[in-house]
Structures are given as C-alpha cells and as structure tokens.
Write a protein that holds these residues in place. Structure first.
Motif, PDB file in Angstrom:
ATOM      1  N   ILE A  45      69.133  25.571  17.484  1.00  0.00           N
ATOM      2  CA  ILE A  45      68.021  24.679  16.783  1.00  0.00           C
ATOM      3  C   ILE A  45      67.510  23.644  17.783  1.00  0.00           C
ATOM      4  CG2 ILE A  45      67.189  22.770  15.033  1.00  0.00           C
ATOM      5  CD1 ILE A  45      68.724  24.636  12.953  1.00  0.00           C
ATOM      6  N   THR A  46      68.600  23.154  18.551  1.00  0.00           N
ATOM      7  CA  THR A  46      68.468  22.109  19.585  1.00  0.00           C
ATOM      8  C   THR A  46      67.620  22.723  20.700  1.00  0.00           C
ATOM      9  OG1 THR A  46      70.383  20.715  18.904  1.00  0.00           O
ATOM     10  CG2 THR A  46      69.615  20.357  21.049  1.00  0.00           C
ATOM     11  N   PHE A  47      67.995  23.817  20.869  1.00  0.00           N
ATOM     12  CA  PHE A  47      67.459  24.478  22.285  1.00  0.00           C
ATOM     13  C   PHE A  47      65.940  24.950  21.786  1.00  0.00           C
ATOM     14  CE2 PHE A  47      66.089  28.801  23.986  1.00  0.00           C
ATOM     15  CZ  PHE A  47      66.298  28.350  25.394  1.00  0.00           C
ATOM     16  N   TYR A  48      65.515  25.344  20.671  1.00  0.00           N
ATOM     17  CA  TYR A  48      64.252  25.598  20.273  1.00  0.00           C
ATOM     18  C   TYR A  48      63.309  24.212  20.123  1.00  0.00           C
ATOM     19  CZ  TYR A  48      64.728  30.655  19.627  1.00  0.00           C
ATOM     20  OH  TYR A  48      64.888  31.944  19.857  1.00  0.00           O
ATOM     21  N   PRO A  58      70.162  24.206  32.642  1.00  0.00           N
ATOM     22  CA  PRO A  58      70.526  25.483  33.694  1.00  0.00           C
ATOM     23  C   PRO A  58      70.596  26.636  32.954  1.00  0.00           C
ATOM     24  CG  PRO A  58      71.561  23.395  34.335  1.00  0.00           C
ATOM     25  CD  PRO A  58      71.009  23.348  33.016  1.00  0.00           C
ATOM     26  N   TRP A  59      71.196  26.649  31.708  1.00  0.00           N
ATOM     27  CA  TRP A  59      71.536  28.147  31.174  1.00  0.00           C
ATOM     28  C   TRP A  59      70.167  28.683  30.769  1.00  0.00           C
ATOM     29  CZ3 TRP A  59      76.267  26.807  27.463  1.00  0.00           C
ATOM     30  CH2 TRP A  59      77.322  26.669  28.328  1.00  0.00           C
ATOM     31  N   GLY A  60      69.123  28.051  30.427  1.00  0.00           N
ATOM     32  CA  GLY A  60      68.132  28.673  30.063  1.00  0.00           C
ATOM     33  C   GLY A  60      68.150  29.408  28.616  1.00  0.00           C
ATOM     34  N   SER A  61      67.760  30.633  28.481  1.00  0.00           N
ATOM     35  CA  SER A  61      67.876  31.427  27.286  1.00  0.00           C
ATOM     36  C   SER A  61      69.479  31.767  27.045  1.00  0.00           C
ATOM     37  CB  SER A  61      67.070  32.663  27.504  1.00  0.00           C
ATOM     38  OG  SER A  61      65.709  32.367  27.664  1.00  0.00           O
ATOM     39  N   VAL A  65      72.615  32.698  23.193  1.00  0.00           N
ATOM     40  CA  VAL A  65      73.891  33.553  23.154  1.00  0.00           C
ATOM     41  C   VAL A  65      75.153  32.502  22.917  1.00  0.00           C
ATOM     42  CG1 VAL A  65      75.498  34.907  24.718  1.00  0.00           C
ATOM     43  CG2 VAL A  65      73.083  35.067  24.794  1.00  0.00           C
ATOM     44  N   ALA A  66      75.277  31.419  23.681  1.00  0.00           N
ATOM     45  CA  ALA A  66      76.123  30.435  23.344  1.00  0.00           C
ATOM     46  C   ALA A  66      76.182  29.856  21.804  1.00  0.00           C
ATOM     47  CB  ALA A  66      76.029  29.179  24.304  1.00  0.00           C
ATOM     48  N   GLY A  67      75.126  29.698  21.401  1.00  0.00           N
ATOM     49  CA  GLY A  67      75.017  29.205  20.002  1.00  0.00           C
ATOM     50  C   GLY A  67      75.305  30.354  19.072  1.00  0.00           C
TER      51      GLY A  67
END
Length: 83
Positions: A45-48, A58-61, A65-67
């Motif tokens: 959610i934080t990423f979006y 730096p991880w981008g998309s 995958v991490a989430g």
C-alpha cells in the motif's frame, strides 16, 4: 519342539510423534504470523500511495515482490498454526 520367545512390542514412530504433534504453538507465533501479513500489506500500500518513492525507492517495482514475500511468509505460517 521349543517355543520361540515373543517379541517385545515397541511403539511405532507415528505413535511416538503423536503427542508432540498436538502441542500448541508458542505465545509469540500468532502475533508474528499476523504481523508479517499486515507488514506485507502495508508495504505494498505504501508503495502504491507514494507512487514508488517509498519504502525503498531504488528497488522500483521489486517493492511489490518484497511486500508479497513478507505477506507470504505470514500465510505460510498459518499451515503450522495449532490452537
């Protein structure tokens, strides 16, 4: 004709393992399980919401995958959950 001695009956490995299989989980198990699921959800959610700036820019998309990876570890723990 002499009779042979009867064999001693031993418990099978399944019978030996049965008492341990019914032990409840430690107290920390459920909070960690649910915590990992929630942390994984909040990571995605934080990423979006931040449009890719957070949690790790730096991880981008790969943040998705991490989430999902964090959440999947929590879901995998549900297979070991005993009441």
């Amino acid at each position: 004709m002499p009779e042979s001695k009867p064999r001693k009956k031993t418990a099978s490995t399944a019978e030996k393992a049965a008492p341990d299989a019914y032990k409840p989980n430690p107290v920390w198990f459920k909070p960690v399980m649910f915590g990992l699921m929630i942390i994984g959800l909040f990571w995605i959610i934080t990423f979006y919401i931040s449009e890719g700036r957070f949690p790790v820019q730096p991880w981008g998309s790969w943040n998705i995958v991490a989430g999902f990876g964090i959440a999947i570890v929590g879901f995998m723990m549900t297979t070991r959950w005993r009441s």
